[in-house]
Design an enzyme around this catalytic site. Structure first.
Site, mmCIF file in Angstrom:
data_model
loop_
_atom_site.group_PDB
_atom_site.id
_atom_site.type_symbol
_atom_site.label_atom_id
_atom_site.label_comp_id
_atom_site.label_asym_id
_atom_site.label_seq_id
_atom_site.Cartn_x
_atom_site.Cartn_y
_atom_site.Cartn_z
ATOM 1 N N HIS A 22 -3.504 4.334 -2.422
ATOM 2 C CA HIS A 22 -4.458 3.401 -1.807
ATOM 3 C C HIS A 22 -5.101 4.026 -0.567
ATOM 4 C CE1 HIS A 22 -1.543 0.278 -3.571
ATOM 5 N NE2 HIS A 22 -2.683 0.024 -4.193
ATOM 6 N N LEU A 52 0.810 -1.228 0.000
ATOM 7 C CA LEU A 52 0.000 0.000 0.000
ATOM 8 C C LEU A 52 0.836 1.267 0.000
ATOM 9 C CD1 LEU A 52 -2.710 -1.123 2.580
ATOM 10 C CD2 LEU A 52 -2.806 -1.238 0.073
HETATM 11 P P1 AMP Z 1 -3.755 -1.954 -7.034
HETATM 12 O O1 AMP Z 1 -3.307 -2.378 -5.669
HETATM 13 O O2 AMP Z 1 -2.642 -1.436 -7.877
HETATM 14 O O3 AMP Z 1 -4.621 -2.974 -7.708
HETATM 15 O O4 AMP Z 1 -4.673 -0.687 -6.792
HETATM 16 C C1 AMP Z 1 -5.811 -0.746 -5.970
HETATM 17 C C2 AMP Z 1 -6.669 0.473 -6.191
HETATM 18 O O5 AMP Z 1 -5.907 1.635 -5.887
HETATM 19 C C3 AMP Z 1 -7.113 0.607 -7.655
HETATM 20 O O6 AMP Z 1 -8.437 1.108 -7.696
HETATM 21 C C4 AMP Z 1 -6.132 1.601 -8.193
HETATM 22 O O7 AMP Z 1 -6.624 2.331 -9.304
HETATM 23 C C5 AMP Z 1 -5.933 2.504 -6.999
HETATM 24 N N1 AMP Z 1 -4.664 3.231 -7.121
HETATM 25 C C6 AMP Z 1 -3.443 2.710 -7.376
HETATM 26 N N2 AMP Z 1 -2.517 3.684 -7.465
HETATM 27 C C7 AMP Z 1 -3.177 4.857 -7.270
HETATM 28 C C8 AMP Z 1 -2.783 6.236 -7.264
HETATM 29 N N3 AMP Z 1 -1.524 6.609 -7.467
HETATM 30 N N4 AMP Z 1 -3.735 7.170 -7.045
HETATM 31 C C9 AMP Z 1 -5.036 6.806 -6.842
HETATM 32 N N5 AMP Z 1 -5.462 5.522 -6.836
HETATM 33 C C10 AMP Z 1 -4.556 4.568 -7.047
#
Ligand code: AMP
Length: 281
Positions: free
Chosen positions: A35, A31
């Protein structure tokens, strides 16, 4: 205390005790602030926040980074605690995909271009796990990041088409001070690569400036991004795109207000994606 829930049955039992509205944030863990911003929004809007940490094998291709995707369970649990998250679902692969599991969500046209073209089967894997998680957690709202713009479009479509009873919330991309979008995969980058990785945001910002200057031609905006990327020797673009924000159809002519500029770039062996919504003001 963030309550840790290991199996779908444990989530259902917890939900039976916690019947109010829940805001849910599915993640693959490792995270970062991007996140955690989603978690805090879920908590403040819904009163109760639930996260999941699950590296979903179904959404990785055979040559992708499933095996080496970064994991840091203890650190993640501490971050969830400090963000005020009420419960976290941390299933194992066999909890979501027991022997005999044999169903996939068939995603539509929005899943075909961009990431879908480079990563066949990726969005079917994403849609399948997200639908399972939504069915298990049964949130009032589910929170996703604009960072993964195509994922947001695909999930909205699945929720609409399959009458999933919740609201999808998309939150803005959280960036490092130099513009790099936060991503668990940034941890793969060596120091020189980390510097080179700022080229994604620089290319998107150049397209945004061009758009604000009055240029609207989709292909021209793509050329502008490609030009900026080509000045960075460590960057190997997979694609640059200016697309309709709802259908993700590529815009070859005039790009309207709200068009989605996006790109995927390899920096060494790390593949990064980013996007900006083009607005004139
Ligand atoms: P992930 O763990 O990469 O699957 O991401 C989980 C959630 O966090 C997804 O909805 C992503 O789009 C969101 N997320 C990942 N990186 C970012 C970021 N830099 N800014 C905003 N949301 C993010």
């Amino acid at each position: 205390m963030t309550r840790r829930l290991l199996t779908p049955a444990e989530v259902r039992a917890w939900r039976a005790q916690n019947v109010g509205p829940v805001g849910f944030v599915p993640t693959m863990g490792f995270l970062h602030e991007g996140h955690l911003a989603l978690m805090r929004q879920a908590k403040s809007e819904c009163g109760t926040a639930v996260a999941s940490l699950f590296v979903n094998p179904l959404q990785f291709g055979p040559d992708e980074d499933f095996g080496r995707y970064p994991r840091a369970l203890e650190a993640d649990l501490a971050k969830l605690e400090s963000a005020g998250v009420d419960a976290v679902f941390t299933p194992g692969v066999a909890d979501l995909y027991p022997a005999g599991f044999d169903t996939r969500v068939e995603v539509g046209a929005a899943a075909s271009p961009l990431e879908g073209a480079v990563r066949p089967g990726h969005f079917a894997g994403v849609a399948t796990v997200v639908l399972k998680l939504l069915n298990i957690v049964q949130p009032r709202r589910a929170y996703f990041g604009q960072k993964d713009a195509q994922q947001c479009v695909v999930i909205r479509q699945v929720v609409r088409d399959l009458d999933v009873p919740l609201e999808v919330v998309v939150a803005p991309t959280v960036r490092e001070a130099d513009g790099l979008a936060m991503s668990s995969r940034n941890s793969y980058l060596g120091p020189e690569e980390r510097t080179a990785a700022t080229v994604l945001f620089r290319a998107l910002s150049a397209a945004e400036r061009t758009f604000r200057g009055g240029a609207r031609d989709g292909e021209g905006l793509c050329r502008r991004m490609a030009e900026v990327l080509s000045a960075e020797p460590l960057a190997r673009p997979d694609y640059v795109s200016v697309a309709h924000p709802d259908t993700l159809a590529e815009i070859s002519g005039e790009a309207g207000e709200g068009a989605l500029a996006s790109l995927a770039v390899r920096i060494g062996s790390t593949r990064l994606i980013d996007n900006l919504v083009l607005r004139s003001g």
